[in-house]
Design a protein around this motif. Structure first.
Motif, PDB file in Angstrom:
ATOM      1  N   GLY A1121      52.243  57.610  46.852  1.00 51.21           N
ATOM      2  CA  GLY A1121      52.284  57.377  45.424  1.00 51.21           C
ATOM      3  C   GLY A1121      50.905  57.533  44.802  1.00 51.21           C
ATOM      4  O   GLY A1121      49.987  58.129  45.377  1.00 51.21           O
ATOM      5  N   GLN A1122      50.765  56.969  43.616  1.00 50.07           N
ATOM      6  CA  GLN A1122      49.541  57.127  42.855  1.00 50.07           C
ATOM      7  C   GLN A1122      48.464  56.153  43.330  1.00 50.07           C
ATOM      8  O   GLN A1122      48.767  55.097  43.880  1.00 50.07           O
ATOM      9  CB  GLN A1122      49.818  56.902  41.363  1.00 50.07           C
ATOM     10  N   LEU A1123      47.238  56.543  43.081  1.00 49.77           N
ATOM     11  CA  LEU A1123      46.101  55.724  43.474  1.00 49.77           C
ATOM     12  C   LEU A1123      46.026  54.442  42.654  1.00 49.77           C
ATOM     13  O   LEU A1123      45.676  53.384  43.167  1.00 49.77           O
ATOM     14  CB  LEU A1123      44.817  56.540  43.326  1.00 49.77           C
ATOM     15  N   SER A1124      46.343  54.524  41.376  1.00 54.02           N
ATOM     16  CA  SER A1124      46.333  53.358  40.492  1.00 54.02           C
ATOM     17  C   SER A1124      47.662  53.290  39.756  1.00 54.02           C
ATOM     18  O   SER A1124      48.252  54.328  39.438  1.00 54.02           O
ATOM     19  CB  SER A1124      45.177  53.452  39.491  1.00 54.02           C
ATOM     20  N   PRO A1125      48.155  52.098  39.452  1.00 52.53           N
ATOM     21  CA  PRO A1125      49.447  51.977  38.765  1.00 52.53           C
ATOM     22  C   PRO A1125      49.334  52.385  37.305  1.00 52.53           C
ATOM     23  O   PRO A1125      48.232  52.503  36.745  1.00 52.53           O
ATOM     24  CB  PRO A1125      49.777  50.488  38.915  1.00 52.53           C
ATOM     25  N   THR A1126      50.478  52.594  36.687  1.00 53.42           N
ATOM     26  CA  THR A1126      50.482  52.998  35.276  1.00 53.42           C
ATOM     27  C   THR A1126      50.010  51.876  34.361  1.00 53.42           C
ATOM     28  O   THR A1126      49.538  52.150  33.246  1.00 53.42           O
ATOM     29  CB  THR A1126      51.897  53.435  34.864  1.00 53.42           C
ATOM     30  N   ASP A1127      50.129  50.634  34.804  1.00 54.27           N
ATOM     31  CA  ASP A1127      49.652  49.510  33.986  1.00 54.27           C
ATOM     32  C   ASP A1127      48.309  49.002  34.496  1.00 54.27           C
ATOM     33  O   ASP A1127      48.054  47.796  34.526  1.00 54.27           O
ATOM     34  CB  ASP A1127      50.686  48.386  33.981  1.00 54.27           C
ATOM     35  N   TRP A1128      47.428  49.928  34.889  1.00 50.33           N
ATOM     36  CA  TRP A1128      46.165  49.554  35.504  1.00 50.33           C
ATOM     37  C   TRP A1128      45.286  48.737  34.572  1.00 50.33           C
ATOM     38  O   TRP A1128      44.453  47.953  35.016  1.00 50.33           O
ATOM     39  CB  TRP A1128      45.410  50.802  35.951  1.00 50.33           C
ATOM     40  N   MET A1129      45.430  48.892  33.238  1.00 52.50           N
ATOM     41  CA  MET A1129      44.612  48.112  32.313  1.00 52.50           C
ATOM     42  C   MET A1129      44.977  46.633  32.323  1.00 52.50           C
ATOM     43  O   MET A1129      44.188  45.787  31.904  1.00 52.50           O
ATOM     44  CB  MET A1129      44.718  48.685  30.896  1.00 52.50           C
ATOM     45  N   PHE A1130      46.166  46.285  32.844  1.00 50.27           N
ATOM     46  CA  PHE A1130      46.563  44.875  32.968  1.00 50.27           C
ATOM     47  C   PHE A1130      46.160  44.281  34.321  1.00 50.27           C
ATOM     48  O   PHE A1130      46.375  43.086  34.529  1.00 50.27           O
ATOM     49  CB  PHE A1130      48.082  44.731  32.811  1.00 50.27           C
ATOM     50  N   MET A1131      45.636  45.112  35.207  1.00 54.31           N
ATOM     51  CA  MET A1131      45.370  44.637  36.556  1.00 54.31           C
ATOM     52  C   MET A1131      44.379  43.477  36.624  1.00 54.31           C
ATOM     53  O   MET A1131      44.565  42.558  37.423  1.00 54.31           O
ATOM     54  CB  MET A1131      44.883  45.806  37.416  1.00 54.31           C
ATOM     55  N   PRO A1132      43.293  43.434  35.822  1.00 53.31           N
ATOM     56  CA  PRO A1132      42.427  42.244  35.885  1.00 53.31           C
ATOM     57  C   PRO A1132      43.160  40.952  35.543  1.00 53.31           C
ATOM     58  O   PRO A1132      42.866  39.901  36.128  1.00 53.31           O
ATOM     59  CB  PRO A1132      41.329  42.569  34.859  1.00 53.31           C
ATOM     60  N   LEU A1133      44.113  41.015  34.613  1.00 56.81           N
ATOM     61  CA  LEU A1133      44.879  39.818  34.281  1.00 56.81           C
ATOM     62  C   LEU A1133      45.721  39.362  35.467  1.00 56.81           C
ATOM     63  O   LEU A1133      45.751  38.164  35.804  1.00 56.81           O
ATOM     64  CB  LEU A1133      45.781  40.097  33.072  1.00 56.81           C
ATOM     65  N   LEU A1134      46.390  40.311  36.108  1.00 58.89           N
ATOM     66  CA  LEU A1134      47.220  39.962  37.258  1.00 58.89           C
ATOM     67  C   LEU A1134      46.367  39.496  38.428  1.00 58.89           C
ATOM     68  O   LEU A1134      46.766  38.573  39.167  1.00 58.89           O
ATOM     69  CB  LEU A1134      48.057  41.174  37.677  1.00 58.89           C
ATOM     70  N   HIS A1135      45.220  40.120  38.611  1.00 56.47           N
ATOM     71  CA  HIS A1135      44.339  39.714  39.711  1.00 56.47           C
ATOM     72  C   HIS A1135      43.858  38.281  39.520  1.00 56.47           C
ATOM     73  O   HIS A1135      43.863  37.482  40.479  1.00 56.47           O
ATOM     74  CB  HIS A1135      43.152  40.675  39.782  1.00 56.47           C
ATOM     75  N   LEU A1136      43.472  37.933  38.311  1.00 54.18           N
ATOM     76  CA  LEU A1136      43.020  36.567  38.051  1.00 54.18           C
ATOM     77  C   LEU A1136      44.162  35.573  38.218  1.00 54.18           C
ATOM     78  O   LEU A1136      43.973  34.487  38.780  1.00 54.18           O
ATOM     79  CB  LEU A1136      42.442  36.482  36.641  1.00 54.18           C
ATOM     80  N   TYR A1137      45.350  35.944  37.771  1.00 56.67           N
ATOM     81  CA  TYR A1137      46.514  35.061  37.931  1.00 56.67           C
ATOM     82  C   TYR A1137      46.827  34.857  39.410  1.00 56.67           C
ATOM     83  O   TYR A1137      47.103  33.740  39.859  1.00 56.67           O
ATOM     84  CB  TYR A1137      47.709  35.671  37.203  1.00 56.67           C
ATOM     85  N   SER A1138      46.770  35.919  40.198  1.00 59.14           N
ATOM     86  CA  SER A1138      47.043  35.801  41.633  1.00 59.14           C
ATOM     87  C   SER A1138      46.019  34.918  42.322  1.00 59.14           C
ATOM     88  O   SER A1138      46.371  34.069  43.155  1.00 59.14           O
ATOM     89  CB  SER A1138      47.066  37.201  42.259  1.00 59.14           C
ATOM     90  N   GLU A1139      44.743  35.084  41.970  1.00 60.63           N
ATOM     91  CA  GLU A1139      43.710  34.252  42.583  1.00 60.63           C
ATOM     92  C   GLU A1139      43.886  32.787  42.198  1.00 60.63           C
ATOM     93  O   GLU A1139      43.687  31.886  43.026  1.00 60.63           O
ATOM     94  CB  GLU A1139      42.332  34.756  42.150  1.00 60.63           C
ATOM     95  N   THR A1140      44.278  32.531  40.963  1.00 49.94           N
ATOM     96  CA  THR A1140      44.498  31.150  40.519  1.00 49.94           C
ATOM     97  C   THR A1140      45.658  30.515  41.265  1.00 49.94           C
ATOM     98  O   THR A1140      45.576  29.352  41.708  1.00 49.94           O
ATOM     99  CB  THR A1140      44.757  31.122  39.012  1.00 49.94           C
ATOM    100  N   GLN A1141      46.747  31.257  41.406  1.00 50.59           N
ATOM    101  CA  GLN A1141      47.902  30.716  42.128  1.00 50.59           C
ATOM    102  C   GLN A1141      47.557  30.449  43.590  1.00 50.59           C
ATOM    103  O   GLN A1141      47.984  29.438  44.167  1.00 50.59           O
ATOM    104  CB  GLN A1141      49.068  31.705  42.038  1.00 50.59           C
ATOM    105  N   THR A1142      46.767  31.306  44.196  1.00 47.81           N
ATOM    106  CA  THR A1142      46.363  31.095  45.586  1.00 47.81           C
ATOM    107  C   THR A1142      45.515  29.838  45.718  1.00 47.81           C
ATOM    108  O   THR A1142      45.688  29.044  46.656  1.00 47.81           O
ATOM    109  CB  THR A1142      45.588  32.312  46.092  1.00 47.81           C
ATOM    110  N   ALA A1143      44.587  29.630  44.775  1.00 49.48           N
ATOM    111  CA  ALA A1143      43.734  28.431  44.815  1.00 49.48           C
ATOM    112  C   ALA A1143      44.555  27.165  44.621  1.00 49.48           C
ATOM    113  O   ALA A1143      44.328  26.147  45.300  1.00 49.48           O
ATOM    114  CB  ALA A1143      42.652  28.538  43.752  1.00 49.48           C
TER     115      ALA A1143
END
Length: 1411
Positions: A1121-1143
């Motif tokens: 597939g593609q190197l980056s997703p089509t919603d790549w501009m939202f990725m920092p938001l999802l990354h921060l949410y994932s890190e928060t949930q993990t913590a």
């Protein structure tokens, strides 16, 4: 009595028993008789050796009665066989005896006969030789037929006039015409009178006219031929008759008595039986039989009484009766032992029934021996062998199951037929040659059926034919026929040697869990590994040692060797690990190099090579190339261990026309050798050979100047066209090697400087030594190459016809060489800037720019548009998860990916734009000349298509070929960037180029990470591509919004952020201007986010810039597939949410975030808002529900992130934008949302978070209320009203401040009875009131009023009963205000304090509204 030996007695005991036996002289119980040789005469046999008590062997001796004195029968007659003896008894003939007369010296035989013959003198008297002087002699003509045609039993003559049994050959010879033996039929037919009744038709017709008294019964005329023979026969007979007429009856009787006494009784008996048994002629016999058959047919028709038959016709009666019982079976008389009709056996001879009609469920697919799918009603003769199966005998062909049975047969020929047919079926399926639809994919069905185990067992067979069939079947299963041909075709394109792995990338979740928790891969059974990865399963089944044994020991035929080599190539394509297994297999690569890559002379063979041992094999060279592509270490090992330089020099230093090979094979061998050299030189290996063959390269460059890239005339011979194409491909291969040498020489100065800068006391193994060639070795190549470039560019500029693929490949390779040369020239110590710039101006003005403004260039741009990956349609693929392929088709060009079709121009256009950007990077002042190219309608039209249709995004391996279009687009963007920095006229098209950059960024594949880095750093966030910020677009946005006031008075709220509610709201124009001014900060945010790909970026940049000392392999990761997703501009938001949930899962509560994390979120929201405003079409591919859920994650991240000013401002504008009724996308939370496993679970988390940290925030309240629209799941509304009813008191958003359109909450009218009861309960208990929950209060009043008092025409009894119960509850309400609101509800009105209007009186107003 002699005792028998016992088991415990030894050799001495046996010798004692023998002495005792000889001493007693006991007669033996068995006597050995030597019969002697049957071929010896009886007199010479030692008959005396047989004991007397066993008798002597007596032999029958036939003697003539009335012996002749002096005449003795020969005693040397050979013994007859039993068959010959029985035949002699039946005929009663003694003709084989010879009469021997002892002659004295010089005695006349006639005188001896007269002197010694006393009895036969009257018979054997005056025997005269017939005069044949006047009889013509005809010699047979020459013929190619040595014997008559083989006779079938059904064609044998039906009658036998003599009653004597004859062989089939004798019968055929009788019935054959003279022409069958080469005898001319120009003369009268010759009659061979070997028997009295064997005459021609003319003789029979003549004889039938004569009576028995006028025909001789003794003289048969044997030996006489033709008309003269009949004349002589008649003359003898007439003479005898005339003599008898002159004799009296007494004289006749005396003569008869004398003859009978003189002749042998057997001869007399023979003559008498001959007359008695004389039968009618064959013609009469046939007439009688025809008459009988007519009578039989008449009897069958009339069912009359049977006529009396003779005993000789008993068999014929049985035949007739069987005919009556079985009229469909006609038993012929010439059939041997077929007189009795057996019904059970004859059932197999019946015609097959008609095939059954097709049903909806379908039928088992049946195939012929060539692998073609057969129709059920195909008219195929039974003799073709396609009906030999138990089930559905009437249907031709074999099913897969039946072929499996044949493949496991104990009969070798059946195994071969089964395996070959399966191989051809798979091949036909892969090339899409099976005319019909299969309900299940054939490849996966075979894999599930254990096909690989069947082939692996067949490879272990001892018979070469079985091994060959198994190798053919395995090759057809593993290899897609068009993949290798396509990869070879694009090899000479820019970065064409880089290929993806062909290993599976998708795995089931259960398999992933099993790998992590259960046994290791080594402990997995073969079947389980095959179900995951076919190639790994074969490696686990030890296929490599077996293939090595077959090549080294069995030494099979040429086709088997080629199949094995292609199998090894496919295994090497799988992954670098599989290629390493081939390299490590003992003696495998050594066997291939030794046997199929000889450096000595070899024997020239014909067009069809039958013996490939000690003969150059192209597939062997290709196998070495594929192994070297897999990694630097493997290439180094193979290069040093097997002396590949000597092999390469042997094959490339000789002209193909001078090789002892077919001309086509010689060219292909030379091309493949250059490819191998190109791979080695890409790692910095085999550079010494370049210096040795430098004169050869210069000579070839001189010859290339005579080549033309224009198409040949249509009148040229196909062989001439093919030779021309091969010459162009070989020239392209040489340019690739020269480019590799330039890249190696260009890095020599840098490596040398790094080596000098290293401290003397420092020893590092990572520091590479400079290559053996430097820049001085390649500077002489530039002149001849530029001459070729100028000539070919001039030819292409005036070309009227489309160029052939080979010509475009050659021109592209020449451009790639120049691009690499000038790119490396910049870093050389000898670089002269002034001289280089002047030289580039000449090249650009004389060659490059004229072509890019010619009609040929515009035709090429149109070609790009027609062959864009936007046109790619995912066809029915033969690839399976366990065995992926590239889906290429070698015969059907339309099935290929459009970018790599034969007439695609992506190869040459990628090289052209690469050369142009290289020139402009050195000479930026020439960029303004190309503004016409950037602004041309053909280029803009191509970009518009890219933006409108977008590049095809697919996980199938065939989508990987879109990589070459990505390269063209990237270089076109770089060209625009160079031009935009020099001229402002092209800024009007910046939106197209920036939109293309956004599309390209989400379409890049693994292996092009450097392109993604370049787009992020130089294109996506550059102001030259976002000129809207320069021309006052933010102010225009505010004007479009009618200058929305930002200081609207807000109602006081009980929430924590009262100050926030009273602050002025930032306008869209202000937010756009803020985002535009912070583009550098936004770029840094996303660059840091993609920094995890740093290692891959360095590796891909090394391959793209051709840095030999940094390249580790040319194999790219498997396409997933593609190197980056089509919603790549939202990725920092999802990354921060994932890190928060993990913590939080680890017990670390996140209360607030540092400023840099907040800045990351703000920059992400800025970029999203800017793109949605100025490039909204690029984000249409992201579902609106996915966008909203990404924003919801901000409310779930921390406790107060959504209270930050800038976060809140951008979040508010984005939510208003997404919920606007004019937004082109429709919100739907019911569909699967990428990245969200379950939206109801996410919504429950939102409700919990709202109740915990929101303090009644209106923005958070909008997020809670949005999923409660009527078209979404009712479970969400029930969750708010019942399970989490505590949030109802905090949803205090006024109706006039609620920016989400209310129509979606009010329509359609709620029909869920349970939910309506919940609404009524919530209102009755005071859980929902107009003061603290005005929006939900309005929604509940609206649905209850319409259900209770508006919907009166329902015929459903359940609805009527529910309405009655709810009206009863309504009448019992104690809150009269609530009753009046429900009863008098009229409609919504945001300006009203209640948010809705009421009727003054229910009955009157209702009637008025109804009227």
């Amino acid at each position: 009595m002699i005792k028998r030996p016992k088991p415990d007695e030894g050799e001495e005991d046996l010798l004692k028993l023998q002495e005792q036996f000889l001493k007693d002289k006991v007669n033996p119980s068995v006597t050995v008789i030597h019969a002697g040789d049957k071929r010896k005469a009886e007199g010479s046999r030692a008959a005396e050796s047989v004991p007397e008590k066993h008798g002597r062997i007596k032999r029958d001796v036939v003697q003539m009665t009335g012996g002749v004195p002096g005449i003795a029968l020969s005693g040397d007659k050979k013994k007859q066989s039993r068959f010959k003896a029985e035949q002699s008894k039946e005929t009663g003939a003694s003709r084989s005896q010879r009469i021997v007369i002892d002659l004295e010296a010089n005695q006349d035989p006639y005188e001896a006969m007269d002197a010694k013959d006393s009895d036969l003198q009257s018979v054997l008297t005056e025997i005269m030789e017939r005069d044949v002087k006047n009889i013509p002699v005809y010699l047979p003509n020459s013929t190619t037929q040595g014997f008559p045609t083989v006779l079938h039993r059904g064609q044998a003559p039906s009658t036998n006039t003599t009653g004597k049994k004859k062989s089939l050959f004798a019968q055929q010879v009788e019935s054959s015409k003279p022409a069958s033996f080469g005898v001319s039929v120009a003369f009268p037919p010759v009659t061979a009178m070997t028997t009295p009744n064997q005459t021609t038709a003319n003789d029979e017709a003549a004889n039938r006219t004569e009576s028995t008294s006028t025909r001789s019964n003794i003289v048969s005329g044997e030996g006489l031929h033709g008309e003269q023979g009949r004349v002589d026969l008649k003359a003898i007979h007439d003479e005898n008759v005339k003599k008898m007429e002159t004799m009296s009856e007494k004289e006749i009787l005396e003569e008869q008595t004398r003859l009978l006494s003189m002749l042998d009784p057997n001869v007399v008996k023979f003559l008498q039986s001959k007359k008695a048994s004389e039968s009618p002629s064959p013609m009469e016999t046939n007439q009688n039989e025809n008459l009988e058959s007519v009578q039989i047919s008449d009897k069958e028709k009339k069912t009359a009484s049977s006529m009396p038959q003779e005993k000789d016709n008993s068999a014929k009666e049985v035949h007739i009766s069987e005919k009556v019982k079985h009229p469909a079976v006609e038993v012929k008389e010439e059939w041997v032992n077929m007189s009795a009709v057996e019904t059970e056996k004859l059932a197999w001879l019946k015609d097959l029934p008609e095939p059954k009609a097709k049903n909806k469920q379908g039928h088992l697919a049946r195939f012929d021996f060539n692998g073609r799918l057969l129709a059920r009603d195909a008219k195929i003769p039974v003799k073709e062998g396609l009906h030999h199966h138990g089930d559905e005998q009437e249907v031709p062909g074999y099913t897969i199951d039946e072929l499996f049975i044949l493949s496991r047969s104990t009969v070798q020929s059946q195994r071969v037929i089964g395996l070959q047919t399966l191989a051809r079926i798979v091949y036909s399926y892969r090339i899409d040659d099976i005319n019909g639809e299969l309900q299940k994919p054939l490849i996966s069905m075979l894999l599930e059926s254990g096909y690989m185990f069947l082939l692996r067992w067949a490879l272990d067979d001892a018979a070469e034919v079985v091994i060959g069939a198994a190798a053919e079947a395995l090759a057809s299963f593993l290899i897609n026929p068009g993949d290798e041909e396509t990869l070879d075709k694009i090899y000479f394109w820019s970065q064409g040697c880089e290929v993806p792995c062909l290993e599976p990338t998708e795995f089931d979740e259960e398999e992933d869990e099993e790998e992590g928790t259960s046994r290791s891969k080594q402990d997995k059974p073969d079947a389980e590994v095959l179900n995951t990865d076919v190639v790994k399963g074969l490696l686990k089944m030890n296929i490599l040692p077996r293939l090595r044994y077959i090549l080294e020991v069995v030494r099979p035929a040429a086709d088997i060797v080629l199949n094995i080599l292609t199998i090894l190539i496919r295994i090497a394509r799988h992954s670098p690990q599989s290629a390493s297994e081939i390299t490590k297999c003992p003696r495998l690569v050594g066997t291939v190099v030794t046997l199929f890559m000889p450096t000595t002379s070899w024997v020239r063979q014909g067009d069809l090579v039958t013996d490939v041992y000690n003969y150059p094999v192209i597939s062997a060279v290709k196998l070495l190339r594929v192994l070297c592509l897999a990694g630097r270490n493997m290439a180094t090992i193979l290069f040093s261990k097997f002396s590949l330089v000597s092999v390469i020099i042997r094959y490339v230093s000789v002209e193909p026309t001078d090789m002892q090979m077919n001309i086509g094979e010689a060219y292909n061998l030379s091309i493949e050798s250059f490819r191998l050299w190109h791979v080695l030189i890409g790692y910095g290996l085999a550079c010494d050979a370049f210096r040795e063959l430098y004169p050869l390269f210069m000579q070839q460059l001189q010859l290339f100047q005579r080549l033309s890239v224009l198409p040949l005339s249509v009148t040229e011979e196909p062989a001439t066209v093919l030779a021309h194409q091969l010459q162009l491909l070989r020239a392209s291969a040489i340019f690739c090697v020269l480019e590799g040498a330039v890249n190696v020489a260009g890095t020599a100065a840098r490596l040398q400087s790094q080596l000098k800068m290293r401290p003397p006391d420092e020893t590092s193994s990572d520091q590479l030594a400079p290559p053996p060639i430097n820049w001085s070795h390649v500077t002489g190549l530039l002149g001849p190459v530029e001459l070729c470039f100028q000539k070919w560019m001039a030819e292409m500029s005036r070309a009227e016809l489309h160029l052939e693929m080979e010509a475009m490949t050659l021109a592209g390779c020449c451009m790639n060489f120049l691009s690499s040369f000038y790119d490396k020239l910049l870093i050389q110590p000898s670089y002269n800037a002034v001289e280089c710039l002047e030289h580039l101006e000449v090249l650009i003005n004389a060659s490059l720019f004229p072509f890019m403004t010619s009609s040929a260039f515009y035709s090429s741009m149109l070609n790009l548009r027609n062959h864009s990956s936007c046109n790619f349609k995912l066809n029915k693929s033969t690839s399976i998860r366990q065995l992926p392929n590239l889906g290429c088709h070698m015969a059907n060009d339309l099935v290929l990916h459009p970018c790599v079709q034969r007439h695609s121009a992506f190869g040459i256009m990628g090289s052209l734009f690469k050369l142009t950007t290289t020139f402009l990077k050195i000479h930026k002042g020439m960029a303004s000349k190309f503004s016409a190219v950037i602004e041309s309608n053909h280029v803009i039209g191509y970009l518009e298509k890219i933006v409108k249709k977008r590049l095809t995004s697919s996980n199938c391996a065939a989508a990987w070929f879109a990589r070459y279009e990505h390269h063209v687009l990237f270089r076109l963007l770089k060209l625009y960037h160079f031009v935009a920095q020099q001229t402002d006229s092209c800024h009007q098209h910046s939106n197209f180029y920036h939109s293309v950059a956004l599309v390209l960024f989400t379409s890049l594949h693994a292996g092009d990470e450097h392109l993604a880095h370049e787009l992020l750093s130089t294109v996506l966030f550059h102001t030259d591509f976002l000129v809207e910020g320069k021309v006052g677009d933010p102010i225009a946005v505010d004007l479009a919004d009618f200058l929305t006031t930002s200081n609207t008075t807000r109602q006081p709220s009980v929430s924590k952020n009262v100050a926030l509610e009273s602050r002025p709201e930032a306008s869209r124009g202000e937010l756009l201007q803020n985002a535009y001014s912070n583009l550098a900060s936004i770029r840094a945010t996303y660059m840091a986010f993609f920094s995890t790909l740093e290692k891959d970026v360095f590796a891909s940049r090394a391959r793209a810039n051709h840095l030999p000392h940094e390249i580790q392999h040319f194999v790219l990761p498997a396409h997933s597939g593609q190197l980056s997703p089509t919603d790549w501009m939202f990725m920092p938001l999802l990354h921060l949410y994932s890190e928060t949930q993990t913590a939080e899962m680890l017990g670390n509560s996140v209360q607030s975030f540092p400023s840099h994390i907040v800045g990351t979120i703000v920059n992400s929201l800025r970029w999203i808002f800017l793109i949605e405003t100025w490039r909204g079409d690029n984000l249409k591919v992201v579902p609106l529900a996915a966008k909203m859920t990404r924003l919801f994650c901000l409310f779930l991240t921390g406790n107060d992130l959504f209270f930050e000013d800038q976060v809140r401002s951008y979040l508010t504008q984005l939510m208003k934008m997404y919920t606007s009724p004019t937004w082109p996308q429709e919100l739907d939370f019911n569909i699967p949302i990428p990245g969200v496993a379950s939206f109801p679970d996410l919504y429950i988390s939102l409700l919990t978070q709202f109740a915990a940290v929101s303090f009644g925030d209106h923005l958070f309240g909008h997020a809670i209320l949005l999923p409660l629209k009527q078209r979404f799941s009712s479970q969400l509304r029930k969750a708010v009203w019942s399970e989490h009813s505590g949030v109802l008191r905090s949803l205090s958003i006024p109706v006039n401040k609620f920016f989400i359109p209310l129509d979606g909450f009010l329509l359609p009218i709620e029909s869920n009875q349970e939910l309506l009861n919940i609404y009524l309960t919530g209102l009755a208990t005071g859980t929902v009131k107009q003061t603290w929950c005005p929006v939900l209060y309005l929604i509940a009043i609206h649905h209850l009023a319409n259900f209770l008092f508006r919907e009166q025409n329902s015929e459903n009894e359940d609805v009527k009963n529910c309405r009655k119960k709810m009206i009863s509850r309504f009448e019992k309400l104690k809150d009269k205000t609530l009753q009046s609101h429900i009863m008098l509800y009229k409609g919504i009105n945001k300006s009203s304090p209640l948010g809705f209007d009421l009727f003054k009186s229910h009955v009157a107003d209702m009637e008025q509204e109804t009227s």
